[in-house]
Scaffold this motif. Sequence first.
Motif, PDB file in Angstrom:
ATOM      1  N   HIS A   1       0.828  -1.208   0.000  1.00 39.83           N
ATOM      2  CA  HIS A   1       0.000   0.000   0.000  1.00 39.83           C
ATOM      3  C   HIS A   1       0.863   1.259   0.000  1.00 39.83           C
ATOM      4  CE1 HIS A   1      -3.718   2.279   0.861  1.00 39.83           C
ATOM      5  NE2 HIS A   1      -2.889   3.093   1.500  1.00 39.83           N
ATOM      6  N   GLU A   2       1.896   1.274   0.853  1.00 35.19           N
ATOM      7  CA  GLU A   2       2.738   2.468   0.957  1.00 35.19           C
ATOM      8  C   GLU A   2       3.479   2.760  -0.348  1.00 35.19           C
ATOM      9  OE1 GLU A   2       2.848   4.599   3.322  1.00 35.19           O
ATOM     10  OE2 GLU A   2       1.653   3.534   4.798  1.00 35.19           O
ATOM     11  N   LEU A   3       3.924   1.707  -1.039  1.00 29.71           N
ATOM     12  CA  LEU A   3       4.656   1.905  -2.297  1.00 29.71           C
ATOM     13  C   LEU A   3       3.705   2.186  -3.457  1.00 29.71           C
ATOM     14  CD1 LEU A   3       7.352  -0.918  -2.048  1.00 29.71           C
ATOM     15  CD2 LEU A   3       7.656   1.517  -1.594  1.00 29.71           C
TER      16      LEU A   3
ATOM     17  N   PHE B   1       5.104   0.383   9.498  1.00 27.98           N
ATOM     18  CA  PHE B   1       3.935   0.811   8.737  1.00 27.98           C
ATOM     19  C   PHE B   1       2.635   0.794   9.542  1.00 27.98           C
ATOM     20  CE2 PHE B   1       6.735  -0.911   5.317  1.00 27.98           C
ATOM     21  CZ  PHE B   1       6.954   0.283   4.657  1.00 27.98           C
ATOM     22  N   TYR B   2       2.719   0.490  10.847  1.00 34.26           N
ATOM     23  CA  TYR B   2       1.473   0.466  11.612  1.00 34.26           C
ATOM     24  C   TYR B   2       1.012   1.896  11.857  1.00 34.26           C
ATOM     25  CZ  TYR B   2      -2.063  -0.574  15.079  1.00 34.26           C
ATOM     26  OH  TYR B   2      -3.256  -0.666  15.745  1.00 34.26           O
ATOM     27  N   ARG B   3      -0.253   2.151  11.550  1.00 29.82           N
ATOM     28  CA  ARG B   3      -0.811   3.485  11.756  1.00 29.82           C
ATOM     29  C   ARG B   3      -2.060   3.372  12.610  1.00 29.82           C
ATOM     30  NH1 ARG B   3       1.359   7.260   8.023  1.00 29.82           N
ATOM     31  NH2 ARG B   3       2.413   6.332   6.245  1.00 29.82           N
ATOM     32  N   VAL B   4      -2.162   4.261  13.582  1.00 27.00           N
ATOM     33  CA  VAL B   4      -3.344   4.283  14.442  1.00 27.00           C
ATOM     34  C   VAL B   4      -4.554   4.690  13.627  1.00 27.00           C
ATOM     35  CG1 VAL B   4      -4.425   5.388  16.421  1.00 27.00           C
ATOM     36  CG2 VAL B   4      -2.000   4.770  16.507  1.00 27.00           C
ATOM     37  N   ASP B   5      -4.394   5.742  12.826  1.00 26.14           N
ATOM     38  CA  ASP B   5      -5.459   6.222  11.941  1.00 26.14           C
ATOM     39  C   ASP B   5      -5.158   5.697  10.547  1.00 26.14           C
ATOM     40  OD1 ASP B   5      -7.325   7.498  10.445  1.00 26.14           O
ATOM     41  OD2 ASP B   5      -6.820   9.532  11.083  1.00 26.14           O
ATOM     42  N   LYS B   6      -5.914   4.706  10.095  1.00 29.86           N
ATOM     43  CA  LYS B   6      -5.609   4.036   8.840  1.00 29.86           C
ATOM     44  C   LYS B   6      -5.829   4.928   7.624  1.00 29.86           C
ATOM     45  CE  LYS B   6      -4.786   0.192  10.980  1.00 29.86           C
ATOM     46  NZ  LYS B   6      -3.431  -0.335  11.124  1.00 29.86           N
ATOM     47  N   SER B   7      -6.658   5.938   7.764  1.00 26.03           N
ATOM     48  CA  SER B   7      -6.964   6.772   6.598  1.00 26.03           C
ATOM     49  C   SER B   7      -6.298   8.138   6.678  1.00 26.03           C
ATOM     50  CB  SER B   7      -8.476   6.940   6.459  1.00 26.03           C
ATOM     51  OG  SER B   7      -9.014   7.492   7.648  1.00 26.03           O
ATOM     52  N   GLY B   8      -6.576   8.853   7.774  1.00 25.03           N
ATOM     53  CA  GLY B   8      -6.102  10.231   7.876  1.00 25.03           C
ATOM     54  C   GLY B   8      -4.610  10.366   7.980  1.00 25.03           C
TER      55      GLY B   8
ATOM     56  N   ILE C   1      10.923   6.085   1.758  1.00 26.97           N
ATOM     57  CA  ILE C   1      10.488   4.792   2.295  1.00 26.97           C
ATOM     58  C   ILE C   1      11.604   3.769   2.192  1.00 26.97           C
ATOM     59  CG2 ILE C   1       8.908   2.847   1.925  1.00 26.97           C
ATOM     60  CD1 ILE C   1       6.793   4.895   1.028  1.00 26.97           C
ATOM     61  N   VAL C   2      12.259   3.696   1.032  1.00 22.87           N
ATOM     62  CA  VAL C   2      13.336   2.715   0.818  1.00 22.87           C
ATOM     63  C   VAL C   2      14.504   2.986   1.766  1.00 22.87           C
ATOM     64  CG1 VAL C   2      15.051   1.877  -0.832  1.00 22.87           C
ATOM     65  CG2 VAL C   2      12.697   2.254  -1.566  1.00 22.87           C
ATOM     66  N   GLN C   3      14.858   4.255   1.954  1.00 23.12           N
ATOM     67  CA  GLN C   3      15.958   4.600   2.858  1.00 23.12           C
ATOM     68  C   GLN C   3      15.629   4.210   4.301  1.00 23.12           C
ATOM     69  OE1 GLN C   3      16.464   8.815   2.072  1.00 23.12           O
ATOM     70  NE2 GLN C   3      18.127   8.456   0.611  1.00 23.12           N
ATOM     71  N   ASP C   4      14.379   4.448   4.713  1.00 31.60           N
ATOM     72  CA  ASP C   4      13.974   4.079   6.072  1.00 31.60           C
ATOM     73  C   ASP C   4      13.988   2.568   6.264  1.00 31.60           C
ATOM     74  OD1 ASP C   4      13.724   6.668   6.783  1.00 31.60           O
ATOM     75  OD2 ASP C   4      11.542   6.734   6.834  1.00 31.60           O
ATOM     76  N   LEU C   5      13.514   1.833   5.262  1.00 36.86           N
ATOM     77  CA  LEU C   5      13.547   0.369   5.335  1.00 36.86           C
ATOM     78  C   LEU C   5      14.978  -0.147   5.403  1.00 36.86           C
ATOM     79  CD1 LEU C   5      10.745  -0.755   2.855  1.00 36.86           C
ATOM     80  CD2 LEU C   5      10.873  -1.294   5.284  1.00 36.86           C
ATOM     81  N   ASP C   6      15.851   0.479   4.635  1.00 38.60           N
ATOM     82  CA  ASP C   6      17.262   0.089   4.641  1.00 38.60           C
ATOM     83  C   ASP C   6      17.888   0.342   6.013  1.00 38.60           C
ATOM     84  OD1 ASP C   6      19.789  -0.701   3.263  1.00 38.60           O
ATOM     85  OD2 ASP C   6      20.335   1.377   3.675  1.00 38.60           O
TER      86      ASP C   6
ATOM     87  N   LEU D   1       7.292   4.625   8.994  1.00 41.22           N
ATOM     88  CA  LEU D   1       8.359   3.868   9.640  1.00 41.22           C
ATOM     89  C   LEU D   1       9.019   4.643  10.782  1.00 41.22           C
ATOM     90  CD1 LEU D   1       9.988   2.527   6.364  1.00 41.22           C
ATOM     91  CD2 LEU D   1       8.722   1.166   8.008  1.00 41.22           C
ATOM     92  N   GLY D   2       8.521   5.866  11.046  1.00 45.68           N
ATOM     93  CA  GLY D   2       9.174   6.750  12.011  1.00 45.68           C
ATOM     94  C   GLY D   2       9.357   6.145  13.386  1.00 45.68           C
ATOM     95  N   LEU D   3       8.266   5.611  13.970  1.00 47.74           N
ATOM     96  CA  LEU D   3       8.350   5.060  15.321  1.00 47.74           C
ATOM     97  C   LEU D   3       9.162   3.768  15.359  1.00 47.74           C
ATOM     98  CD1 LEU D   3       4.779   5.709  16.795  1.00 47.74           C
ATOM     99  CD2 LEU D   3       6.917   6.911  17.296  1.00 47.74           C
ATOM    100  N   SER D   4       9.084   3.000  14.278  1.00 45.11           N
ATOM    101  CA  SER D   4       9.888   1.775  14.210  1.00 45.11           C
ATOM    102  C   SER D   4      11.376   2.118  14.205  1.00 45.11           C
ATOM    103  CB  SER D   4       9.519   0.977  12.961  1.00 45.11           C
ATOM    104  OG  SER D   4      10.210  -0.245  12.929  1.00 45.11           O
ATOM    105  N   ILE D   5      11.743   3.143  13.474  1.00 41.98           N
ATOM    106  CA  ILE D   5      13.144   3.591  13.432  1.00 41.98           C
ATOM    107  C   ILE D   5      13.568   4.101  14.815  1.00 41.98           C
ATOM    108  CG2 ILE D   5      14.662   5.403  12.526  1.00 41.98           C
ATOM    109  CD1 ILE D   5      13.243   5.080   9.854  1.00 41.98           C
ATOM    110  N   VAL D   6      12.696   4.876  15.459  1.00 46.92           N
ATOM    111  CA  VAL D   6      12.985   5.390  16.801  1.00 46.92           C
ATOM    112  C   VAL D   6      13.312   4.237  17.755  1.00 46.92           C
ATOM    113  CG1 VAL D   6      11.894   6.419  18.831  1.00 46.92           C
ATOM    114  CG2 VAL D   6      11.705   7.548  16.616  1.00 46.92           C
ATOM    115  N   LYS D   7      12.478   3.226  17.757  1.00 48.89           N
ATOM    116  CA  LYS D   7      12.669   2.081  18.648  1.00 48.89           C
ATOM    117  C   LYS D   7      14.000   1.378  18.376  1.00 48.89           C
ATOM    118  CE  LYS D   7      10.434  -2.282  19.980  1.00 48.89           C
ATOM    119  NZ  LYS D   7      11.418  -3.253  19.465  1.00 48.89           N
ATOM    120  N   HIS D   8      14.310   1.159  17.104  1.00 49.60           N
ATOM    121  CA  HIS D   8      15.539   0.448  16.758  1.00 49.60           C
ATOM    122  C   HIS D   8      16.778   1.267  17.124  1.00 49.60           C
ATOM    123  CE1 HIS D   8      12.925  -2.223  14.367  1.00 49.60           C
ATOM    124  NE2 HIS D   8      13.894  -3.091  14.528  1.00 49.60           N
TER     125      HIS D   8
END
Length: 349
Positions: free
Chosen positions: A130-132, A295-302, A174-179, A311-318
């Motif tokens: 979906h994101e891509l 890619f988890y979002r609390v608000d799936k649409s907005g 997106i690709v840079q964050d995944l990398d 990927l922001g919070l996932s990167i923060v955690k890692h």
Amino acid sequence: MTINFKKTYRFAVKSALYITLFSTGLVSFLTYLFFTFSYQFSLLFALSIATFSFIVIQYRVERFIYKKVKKIYDDVSLLESSTFRNQPITTDMATLTREVKKFATDKKLEIETLKVREEYRREFLGNVSHELKTPLFMVQGYLSTLLDGAMNDKTIRKKYLERAEKGVERLIYIVQDLDMISKLEIGDLNLEIAKFDIVKLVQNVFDLLEMKASKKDILLMFDMRYNKPIVVLGDQEKIQQVVMNLIVNSIKYGKLKGSTEVSIEDLTDEKVIVRITDNGEGIEKKNIPRLFERFYRVDKSGARTEGGSGLGLSIVKHIIEAHEEKIYVDSTFGVGSEFSFTLEKVKNN
């Protein structure tokens, strides 16, 4: 799997004892009634019966149990259980029951874990798709429109190319964050640990995000005036990314004319904790355990209309975990959220 099985004599001894007592008692009673009673005869008879009973029972029962137990071990070992393959066969029922129960429990946990991973994999692939797909279709749409004839209009051509460029930039983001996440997970991203002033770093992030916050009239502020530097250890660039991602998130989900407050407190003698608090929409409890998933979002649409790679919070955690530190989240739906993380403090000499 070794065939050297553990023997148990308890069953045979008890069984032989019962048979001996009954047989000796019966023979002694009959001898007393019909013949002259003899202790020597009774003792010899008892020893003979006990020895014979023990040998027969031990051999027959052990062979019977061994055949059944060996089949259980053979069947279980087909499942590639290292626990069973490395242990000798036992005919002790208590030990066997304990081992089989442990094996069944471990396998159940493995199956449940595999189900969770499969569900996560399926959801992750759907989210990536979906994101891509969104920026790809946007780029394709604008380029197709230009190729269909809109290229001749200079105004439209420039506007559509700029929009297509934004789509490409989001794909690259997106690709840079995944990398980055992949490198953090496998430990391939080297951290440049050094001393830096966390107060100054937060102020720099405030300056960078001032215009973004002003669009929603959100005030970025400290909880108090920090007159002295607070020196910590870490990768300054990566920690700045952590602070920026968290503050961007607070702005994204913040309410109009709201605020984002940062506080830096001593947690222990060796640690400080950085708290980023907002008075935005907050997060429902059911969503909190999954906040740091890719890619988890609390608000799936907005949420997607606000941009970002998801990927922001996932990167923060890692990043925080790569520093061997902890990150926490506390939120009340409709009231606001607080994200906090720890860092190693440099003591003043």
